[in-house]
Design an enzyme around this catalytic site. Structure first.
Site, PDB file in Angstrom:
ATOM      1  N   SER A   1       0.844  -1.187   0.000  1.00 26.90           N
ATOM      2  CA  SER A   1       0.000   0.000   0.000  1.00 26.90           C
ATOM      3  C   SER A   1       0.885   1.244   0.000  1.00 26.90           C
ATOM      4  CB  SER A   1      -0.875   0.016   1.258  1.00 26.90           C
ATOM      5  OG  SER A   1      -0.039   0.239   2.382  1.00 26.90           O
ATOM      6  N   LYS A   2       0.240   2.378  -0.182  1.00 24.84           N
ATOM      7  CA  LYS A   2       0.974   3.646  -0.188  1.00 24.84           C
ATOM      8  C   LYS A   2       1.693   3.818   1.155  1.00 24.84           C
ATOM      9  CE  LYS A   2       0.186   8.563  -0.975  1.00 24.84           C
ATOM     10  NZ  LYS A   2      -0.197   9.302   0.221  1.00 24.84           N
TER      11      LYS A   2
END
Ligand code: GLU
Length: 482
Positions: free
Chosen positions: A248-249
């Protein structure tokens, strides 16, 4: 078979590298067959559309060199196609109107003890065209507040071959009568996706494995419409570098690496981190594809030639930023000096101020072996532009101050031959053996003067390029420091 493959992102946010890899695999499969790579923007959910996301998707593909042959086709502009398709299913009795309110559905969920499914078991007890008479259904449809659901047959085994996972069986009893037309008159993802893939003559659907659970509903829709389904490829997830789970970011930020191809708001992309599109594309191709050779470096065209869809991995691939840097490095060192200079305007300007274009190219060729990203240029070129700002004086401590002085003093006497590195080397060796000083220590001392640390390209090349005067000046500077 000449493939038509589409990359079909929803503009609900920026394009993450998971999406980039999906786009790339679509591109490779299409191009390998001499076919078309198509971009379709799945923007039927206006509430979730994020401003700027579509542009980010297109900018990313452009930077990466994944040129689409058709598109962008925007679903929001094709509403009538979907309405017509839904009407045809209603006519065939394979879809129906439903009027349940959110509260009614909540109640039904509660009554079922948490195992509620809107399907053949519950359909008749809910507010839809099965339970309400024809008259009432008509009245409610005319009032405009309805959704349309697809019929999922009772007790049916849905078999589908996924090109990555092989033959899969799904039991229709696990499925729901999915909404295909929403109350705002827009189709849901499932309907629009199937209708468009058929209408656009898509031969292969290549997407992330998070869509695998939608596959049986899609296959049923193909059956309902009487259409042949395309081939399906569900690509494994890109996992975070630490531990399990999807990258994920946030994980990327924690690990200090980008997660987008090009920047999004204040989040730097691989482009801004100094990656080349060639390097990123190459690394992402290796993620999830187990090519049988040890070869690591491929251009996009070479990937098109060598990629084999039979070698797509079934299990998730861990993102490895070090490996990404390494693959980028393989590309950086293969680039021409001119191309590298074009990647860093600042370095190019600085070199031009001091050196002729020919010399600048010679310098770049000397350092390109040492680059992981174009940002490393600044660090690697510094030695040719200015004297060191700092010195790793621990080197002197190890060699011994007295000895270092002797070496520096000897070097100072050698200005006349500094312009001839070969002679200089011989002189230094002779000096070393006469005074029982190791050549290694002589080189370390000299390197410290010129670079400030023990890294950098060939020392005699540095001396040749910066010239005797500057060399002597740097020797002087270090002498004054120790
Ligand atoms: N719109 C879906 C997405 O955002 C596309 C899934 C598919 O390719 O069918 O990923």
């Amino acid at each position: 078979m000449v493939e038509r493959a589409r990359f079909a992102p929803s503009p609900t946010g920026p394009l993450h590298i998971g999406g980039v890899r999906t786009a790339l695999f679509n591109y490779l499969i299409a191009k390998k067959s001499g076919g078309s790579f198509i971009l379709r923007i799945e923007d039927t959910d206006s509430k979730r559309t994020v401003s700027g996301a579509e542009k980010h998707i297109i900018d990313s593909l452009k930077w990466l060199g994944l040129k689409f042959d058709e598109g962008p086709v925007k679903q929001s502009e094709r509403k009538s196609l979907y309405t017509k398709s839904v009407a045809s299913l209603i006519k065939k009795g394979l879809a129906y109107y439903a009027f349940d309110t959110a509260d009614e559905l909540d109640q039904a969920r509660k009554n079922s003890g948490g195992d509620f499914k809107y399907n053949f078991t519950t359909r008749k007890s809910l507010a839809n065209s099965f339970s309400l008479g024809e008259e009432e259904t008509k009245r409610r449809v005319e009032s405009g507040r309805f959704v349309v659901r697809m019929i999922v047959p009772e007790k049916k085994i849905i078999n589908v071959v996924d090109q990555v996972r092989g033959s899969l069986n799904f039991n229709s009893e696990e499925l729901e009568d999915k909404i295909i037309l929403k109350s705002d008159g827009m189709p849901t993802y499932h309907l629009a996706n199937v209708v468009d893939d058929n209408e656009m003559k898509i031969t292969s659907v290549i997407r992330g494995e998070e869509w695998l659970s939608s596959l049986p509903s899609h296959v049923l829709l193909y059956e309902h419409f009487g259409w042949d389904p395309p081939k399906f490829y569900h690509l494994p997830l890109i996992l975070k570098s630490s531990g399990a789970g999807k990258l994920s970011k946030r994980d990327a930020e924690e690990q200090g690496h980008p997660v987008f191809a090009v920047n999004w708001e204040d989040s730097k992309g691989f482009k801004e981190a100094g990656f080349s599109p060639e390097g990123l594309v190459n690394y992402l191709a290796l993620l999830g594809w187990s090519n049988s050779s040890d070869r690591e470096k491929y251009s996009l065209d070479e990937l098109v030639q060598e990629f084999n869809d039979g070698d797509i991995n079934k299990s998730g691939a861990r993102f490895d930023f070090k490996k990404a840097l390494w693959v980028n490095h393989l590309h950086m060192k293969s680039f021409s000096a001119e191309k590298l200079l074009s990647l860093s305007e600042e370095s190019s300007l600085q070199l031009n101020e001091k050196y002729t274009p020919e010399k600048s190219i010679e310098i770049i060729d000397l350092v390109k072996e040492r680059l992981n990203t174009s940002h490393d240029l600044g660090r690697e070129l510094a030695v040719f532009l200015r004297q060191p700002k700092e010195y790793d004086l621990a080197v002197i401590e190890k060699i011994g101050r007295e000895l270092a002085f002797d070496i520096l003093n000897f070097c100072k006497l050698k200005e006349s031959i500094m312009s001839n590195p070969k002679d200089l080397k011989e002189e230094l060796m002779a000096f070393g053996s006469k005074n029982e000083i190791s050549f290694g220590n002589i080189m370390k001392t000299l390197r410290l003067c010129l670079v400030g640390s023990l890294s950098g390209p060939d020392l005699f090349k540095i001396i040749e390029i910066i010239g005797p005067e500057e060399t002597l000046h740097r020797i002087e500077s270090l002498t004054n420091k120790i």
